[in-house]
Scaffold this motif. Structure first.
Motif, PDB file in Angstrom:
ATOM      1  N   CYS A   1       0.822  -1.211   0.000  1.00  0.00           N
ATOM      2  CA  CYS A   1       0.000   0.000   0.000  1.00  0.00           C
ATOM      3  C   CYS A   1       0.859   1.266   0.000  1.00  0.00           C
TER       4      CYS A   1
ATOM      5  N   ASN B   1       0.735   3.913  -3.082  1.00  0.00           N
ATOM      6  CA  ASN B   1       0.487   5.333  -2.834  1.00  0.00           C
ATOM      7  C   ASN B   1       1.555   6.213  -3.475  1.00  0.00           C
TER       8      ASN B   1
ATOM      9  N   LYS C   1       0.236   8.519  -6.392  1.00  0.00           N
ATOM     10  CA  LYS C   1      -0.161   9.631  -5.513  1.00  0.00           C
ATOM     11  C   LYS C   1      -0.921  10.741  -6.252  1.00  0.00           C
ATOM     12  N   ASN C   2      -2.101  11.048  -5.696  1.00  0.00           N
ATOM     13  CA  ASN C   2      -2.967  12.130  -6.181  1.00  0.00           C
ATOM     14  C   ASN C   2      -3.439  11.956  -7.622  1.00  0.00           C
TER      15      ASN C   2
ATOM     16  N   PHE D   1      -6.220  -1.824   1.546  1.00  0.00           N
ATOM     17  CA  PHE D   1      -5.791  -0.678   2.351  1.00  0.00           C
ATOM     18  C   PHE D   1      -6.309  -0.765   3.779  1.00  0.00           C
TER      19      PHE D   1
ATOM     20  N   MET E   1      -5.711   5.408   1.341  1.00  0.00           N
ATOM     21  CA  MET E   1      -5.363   5.391  -0.073  1.00  0.00           C
ATOM     22  C   MET E   1      -5.144   6.834  -0.531  1.00  0.00           C
ATOM     23  N   LYS E   2      -4.041   7.092  -1.237  1.00  0.00           N
ATOM     24  CA  LYS E   2      -3.681   8.449  -1.671  1.00  0.00           C
ATOM     25  C   LYS E   2      -3.969   8.672  -3.153  1.00  0.00           C
TER      26      LYS E   2
END
Length: 173
Positions: A76, A80, A84-85, A104, A111-112
Motif C-alpha cells: 500500500c 500510494n 499519488k494524487n 488498504f 489510499m492516496k
C-alpha cells in the motif's frame, strides 16, 4: 485540429475468488508513461477464502503468495507513491474497488489515489468496438497468462487503440 491522445493509469487486481469473502492476491498497474507496478499480496490474518476456480484462472497458488507475496503495508505504501494524487481506472471497478478497500483496510493505511470505472472515460464509439479490439490487441501483444500487470497493459493498450479509432471516425463524419 488534431485531437490529443489520453493515456490513462490502469489497475487490475487478481483475487482469491469471486465472492464477497475474496481478497486481493495480485495488484498490477500501468501508469500514463507505461511504467508497470506488479506485486503479489501476502494475505493478512482473517483472509481465508480460496476458490480453486480462481486459482486455475490466474495460476497463483496460496504457497506462492506465502513465499513471494509482499506485506499489505509495504504494498500500500508503494502503491500510494506510484499513484499519488492520481486517478487510476479499472475495467472491473465493481470488484477491484472493494478489493482495494480491503487491501488498504488490511494495511490500516489511507489510499492516496482514486479508482474510477473505465466506463467514465470511454465514449460510445470506443464502447462499441471494445471487445473485438481487445481480442485483437491481446493477440498482437501475445499475452499468454491472465495476470494483473498483463491485464492492465492490455486494457491500457485497448483504450488507446479504440481512442485512435474514435478519432479517425470523428474526422470522417
Amino acid at each position: 485540429m488534431k485531437q490529443r491522445l489520453f493515456v490513462p493509469n490502469i489497475i487490475d487486481i487478481e483475487a482469491s475468488g469471486f465472492g464477497a469473502f475474496s481478497y486481493p492476491i495480485e495488484v498490477g498497474v500501468v501508469n500514463t508513461q507505461g511504467q508497470k507496478f506488479c506485486r503479489l499480496v501476502k494475505p493478512v490474518i482473517g483472509w481465508e477464502h480460496w476458490d480453486v476456480k480462481a486459482e486455475s484462472l490466474h495460476g497463483i497458488s496460496r504457497e506462492l503468495l506465502q513465499a513471494k507475496g509482499e506485506s499489505v503495508v509495504q504494498l500500500c505504501l508503494d502503491l500510494n507513491v506510484f499513484l499519488k494524487n492520481q486517478v487510476v481506472y479499472s475495467d472491473g471497478w465493481v470488484v477491484d474497488q472493494p478489493w482495494l478497500i480491503k487491501l488498504f483496510d488490511g494495511a490500516k493505511i489511507p489510499m492516496k489515489f482514486t479508482i474510477s470505472p473505465l466506463e467514465m472515460i470511454l465514449n460510445e464509439q470506443q464502447m462499441s468496438v471494445w471487445h473485438v479490439t481487445k481480442d485483437k490487441v491481446c493477440e498482437n501483444m501475445n499475452i499468454r497468462r491472465h495476470r494483473a500487470s498483463s491485464d492492465a497493459a492490455l486494457i491500457q493498450s485497448t483504450f488507446v487503440t479504440t481512442q485512435k479509432m474514435s478519432f479517425s471516425q470523428s474526422t470522417h463524419t
